[in-house]
Design a protein around this motif. Structure first.
Motif, PDB file in Angstrom:
ATOM      1  N   LYS A  54      47.860  43.008  46.699  1.00 34.99           N
ATOM      2  CA  LYS A  54      46.779  43.996  46.737  1.00 34.99           C
ATOM      3  C   LYS A  54      46.429  44.475  45.324  1.00 34.99           C
ATOM      4  CE  LYS A  54      45.410  48.423  48.676  1.00 34.99           C
ATOM      5  NZ  LYS A  54      45.752  49.549  49.540  1.00 34.99           N
ATOM      6  N   ILE A  55      47.442  44.706  44.510  1.00 34.70           N
ATOM      7  CA  ILE A  55      47.211  45.143  43.128  1.00 34.70           C
ATOM      8  C   ILE A  55      46.389  44.102  42.368  1.00 34.70           C
ATOM      9  CG2 ILE A  55      48.348  45.574  40.906  1.00 34.70           C
ATOM     10  CD1 ILE A  55      50.639  46.921  42.576  1.00 34.70           C
ATOM     11  N   LYS A  56      46.717  42.829  42.543  1.00 35.66           N
ATOM     12  CA  LYS A  56      45.965  41.765  41.870  1.00 35.66           C
ATOM     13  C   LYS A  56      44.511  41.752  42.319  1.00 35.66           C
ATOM     14  CE  LYS A  56      49.788  38.677  40.821  1.00 35.66           C
ATOM     15  NZ  LYS A  56      50.421  37.387  41.067  1.00 35.66           N
ATOM     16  N   GLN A  57      44.281  41.947  43.618  1.00 37.71           N
ATOM     17  CA  GLN A  57      42.910  41.989  44.129  1.00 37.71           C
ATOM     18  C   GLN A  57      42.138  43.167  43.533  1.00 37.71           C
ATOM     19  OE1 GLN A  57      43.593  42.218  48.349  1.00 37.71           O
ATOM     20  NE2 GLN A  57      43.599  39.999  48.619  1.00 37.71           N
ATOM     21  N   LEU A  58      42.786  44.323  43.480  1.00 35.53           N
ATOM     22  CA  LEU A  58      42.142  45.510  42.926  1.00 35.53           C
ATOM     23  C   LEU A  58      41.849  45.324  41.441  1.00 35.53           C
ATOM     24  CD1 LEU A  58      44.250  48.275  44.714  1.00 35.53           C
ATOM     25  CD2 LEU A  58      41.856  47.687  45.174  1.00 35.53           C
ATOM     26  N   GLN A  59      42.792  44.733  40.714  1.00 36.20           N
ATOM     27  CA  GLN A  59      42.588  44.490  39.284  1.00 36.20           C
ATOM     28  C   GLN A  59      41.442  43.502  39.057  1.00 36.20           C
ATOM     29  OE1 GLN A  59      46.647  43.385  38.327  1.00 36.20           O
ATOM     30  NE2 GLN A  59      47.056  45.400  37.426  1.00 36.20           N
ATOM     31  N   LYS A  60      41.323  42.524  39.936  1.00 32.49           N
ATOM     32  CA  LYS A  60      40.229  41.565  39.832  1.00 32.49           C
ATOM     33  C   LYS A  60      38.891  42.271  40.033  1.00 32.49           C
ATOM     34  CE  LYS A  60      38.577  37.179  41.677  1.00 32.49           C
ATOM     35  NZ  LYS A  60      38.768  36.122  42.669  1.00 32.49           N
ATOM     36  N   LYS A  61      38.827  43.150  41.048  1.00 30.35           N
ATOM     37  CA  LYS A  61      37.600  43.926  41.289  1.00 30.35           C
ATOM     38  C   LYS A  61      37.270  44.792  40.088  1.00 30.35           C
ATOM     39  CE  LYS A  61      37.800  44.353  46.326  1.00 30.35           C
ATOM     40  NZ  LYS A  61      37.907  45.315  47.436  1.00 30.35           N
ATOM     41  N   LEU A  62      38.305  45.386  39.496  1.00 27.31           N
ATOM     42  CA  LEU A  62      38.109  46.247  38.333  1.00 27.31           C
ATOM     43  C   LEU A  62      37.582  45.449  37.143  1.00 27.31           C
ATOM     44  CD1 LEU A  62      38.384  49.080  37.095  1.00 27.31           C
ATOM     45  CD2 LEU A  62      40.757  48.503  36.545  1.00 27.31           C
ATOM     46  N   SER A  63      38.128  44.268  36.933  1.00 24.31           N
ATOM     47  CA  SER A  63      37.702  43.452  35.790  1.00 24.31           C
ATOM     48  C   SER A  63      36.245  43.016  35.930  1.00 24.31           C
ATOM     49  CB  SER A  63      38.603  42.227  35.634  1.00 24.31           C
ATOM     50  OG  SER A  63      38.399  41.309  36.687  1.00 24.31           O
ATOM     51  N   VAL A  64      35.781  42.860  37.148  1.00 25.21           N
ATOM     52  CA  VAL A  64      34.390  42.474  37.368  1.00 25.21           C
ATOM     53  C   VAL A  64      33.452  43.622  36.979  1.00 25.21           C
ATOM     54  CG1 VAL A  64      32.706  41.910  39.169  1.00 25.21           C
ATOM     55  CG2 VAL A  64      34.921  40.794  39.148  1.00 25.21           C
ATOM     56  N   LEU A  65      33.918  44.855  37.156  1.00 22.51           N
ATOM     57  CA  LEU A  65      33.083  46.019  36.826  1.00 22.51           C
ATOM     58  C   LEU A  65      33.006  46.288  35.329  1.00 22.51           C
ATOM     59  CD1 LEU A  65      34.051  48.552  39.625  1.00 22.51           C
ATOM     60  CD2 LEU A  65      31.922  47.271  39.396  1.00 22.51           C
ATOM     61  N   ASP A  66      33.983  45.791  34.577  1.00 25.91           N
ATOM     62  CA  ASP A  66      33.983  46.042  33.115  1.00 25.91           C
ATOM     63  C   ASP A  66      32.935  45.271  32.391  1.00 25.91           C
ATOM     64  OD1 ASP A  66      35.998  47.883  33.255  1.00 25.91           O
ATOM     65  OD2 ASP A  66      37.588  46.437  32.881  1.00 25.91           O
ATOM     66  N   ASN A 116      29.006  53.090  39.072  1.00 31.33           N
ATOM     67  CA  ASN A 116      30.011  52.101  38.673  1.00 31.33           C
ATOM     68  C   ASN A 116      31.225  52.781  38.052  1.00 31.33           C
ATOM     69  OD1 ASN A 116      28.543  49.990  39.690  1.00 31.33           O
ATOM     70  ND2 ASN A 116      27.682  49.390  37.725  1.00 31.33           N
ATOM     71  N   ASP A 117      31.004  53.877  37.324  1.00 31.39           N
ATOM     72  CA  ASP A 117      32.135  54.625  36.769  1.00 31.39           C
ATOM     73  C   ASP A 117      32.989  55.210  37.886  1.00 31.39           C
ATOM     74  OD1 ASP A 117      31.449  54.051  34.157  1.00 31.39           O
ATOM     75  OD2 ASP A 117      30.348  55.924  33.850  1.00 31.39           O
ATOM     76  N   GLY A 118      32.323  55.682  38.941  1.00 32.07           N
ATOM     77  CA  GLY A 118      33.053  56.210  40.097  1.00 32.07           C
ATOM     78  C   GLY A 118      33.863  55.126  40.790  1.00 32.07           C
ATOM     79  N   LEU A 119      33.281  53.938  40.921  1.00 37.25           N
ATOM     80  CA  LEU A 119      34.002  52.809  41.519  1.00 37.25           C
ATOM     81  C   LEU A 119      35.211  52.426  40.672  1.00 37.25           C
ATOM     82  CD1 LEU A 119      31.109  50.464  42.723  1.00 37.25           C
ATOM     83  CD2 LEU A 119      32.604  51.880  44.132  1.00 37.25           C
ATOM     84  N   LYS A 120      35.023  52.423  39.341  1.00 38.01           N
ATOM     85  CA  LYS A 120      36.138  52.108  38.439  1.00 38.01           C
ATOM     86  C   LYS A 120      37.267  53.121  38.620  1.00 38.01           C
ATOM     87  CE  LYS A 120      33.463  50.002  34.719  1.00 38.01           C
ATOM     88  NZ  LYS A 120      33.053  50.127  33.313  1.00 38.01           N
ATOM     89  N   ALA A 121      36.896  54.399  38.675  1.00 38.97           N
ATOM     90  CA  ALA A 121      37.904  55.456  38.834  1.00 38.97           C
ATOM     91  C   ALA A 121      38.665  55.293  40.144  1.00 38.97           C
ATOM     92  CB  ALA A 121      37.238  56.832  38.758  1.00 38.97           C
ATOM     93  N   GLU A 122      37.941  54.968  41.217  1.00 34.76           N
ATOM     94  CA  GLU A 122      38.595  54.750  42.517  1.00 34.76           C
ATOM     95  C   GLU A 122      39.563  53.577  42.444  1.00 34.76           C
ATOM     96  OE1 GLU A 122      35.957  54.397  45.894  1.00 34.76           O
ATOM     97  OE2 GLU A 122      34.723  56.056  45.155  1.00 34.76           O
ATOM     98  N   LEU A 123      39.135  52.491  41.824  1.00 34.46           N
ATOM     99  CA  LEU A 123      39.999  51.317  41.708  1.00 34.46           C
ATOM    100  C   LEU A 123      41.238  51.617  40.876  1.00 34.46           C
ATOM    101  CD1 LEU A 123      37.311  48.517  41.248  1.00 34.46           C
ATOM    102  CD2 LEU A 123      38.898  48.758  43.172  1.00 34.46           C
ATOM    103  N   ILE A 124      41.062  52.337  39.784  1.00 34.66           N
ATOM    104  CA  ILE A 124      42.206  52.702  38.933  1.00 34.66           C
ATOM    105  C   ILE A 124      43.190  53.558  39.721  1.00 34.66           C
ATOM    106  CG2 ILE A 124      42.871  54.089  36.914  1.00 34.66           C
ATOM    107  CD1 ILE A 124      40.244  53.010  35.588  1.00 34.66           C
TER     108      ILE A 124
END
Length: 141
Positions: free
Chosen positions: A129-141, A79-87
């Protein structure tokens, strides 16, 4: 009236409707089991569902690719790797927006309406696209 309806019920139209229904029904079957999951668990679930569908359709090359992808995800995904990719993806998209905004300003100064339209569309698309990525990121937090 029957002439009009017969025009719409041609074989290609009926085939398209069948394909769209099949695509909708398989995604409806596959996705609910993964919707409550997040991160790597969701990724594994989605790949497994795709693999089941490919198996049902006897698509051996796709099954092979999905099996390899599933093994890789199970071995390497965090999950940390996914967060880093999204960031990183968000930062890249924001950089592209900045570039497009500079290009847009240049097009406005040159009064090139085609380019103005083009860059506004690109900016809108990247912001979406940025909003979609931020939404995915917020779900991982």
């Amino acid at each position: 009236m029957s002439n009009i309806s017969n025009k719409f019920l041609t074989v290609p139209t009926m085939t398209l409707v069948g394909v769209l229904f099949f695509a909708w029904s398989t995604s409806a079957i596959a996705s609910p089991s993964c919707t409550k999951l997040k991160g790597c668990e969701k990724k594994v679930c989605e790949i497994e569902n795709q693999r089941i569908i490919a198996n049902k359709h006897d698509n051996k090359p796709k099954v092979t690719r999905l099996t390899k992808a599933l093994e890789k995800v199970k071995e390497q995904c965090t999950n940390d790797g996914l967060k880093a990719e999204l960031i990183e993806d968000i930062a890249e998209a924001k950089a592209e927006v900045t570039k497009y905004e500079a290009d847009l300003n240049k097009a406005v100064k040159q009064k090139d309406s085609d380019k103005v339209f083009k860059y506004k569309a690109k900016i809108k698309d990247k912001n979406r696209k940025i909003k979609q990525l931020q939404k995915k990121l917020s779900v991982l937090d």
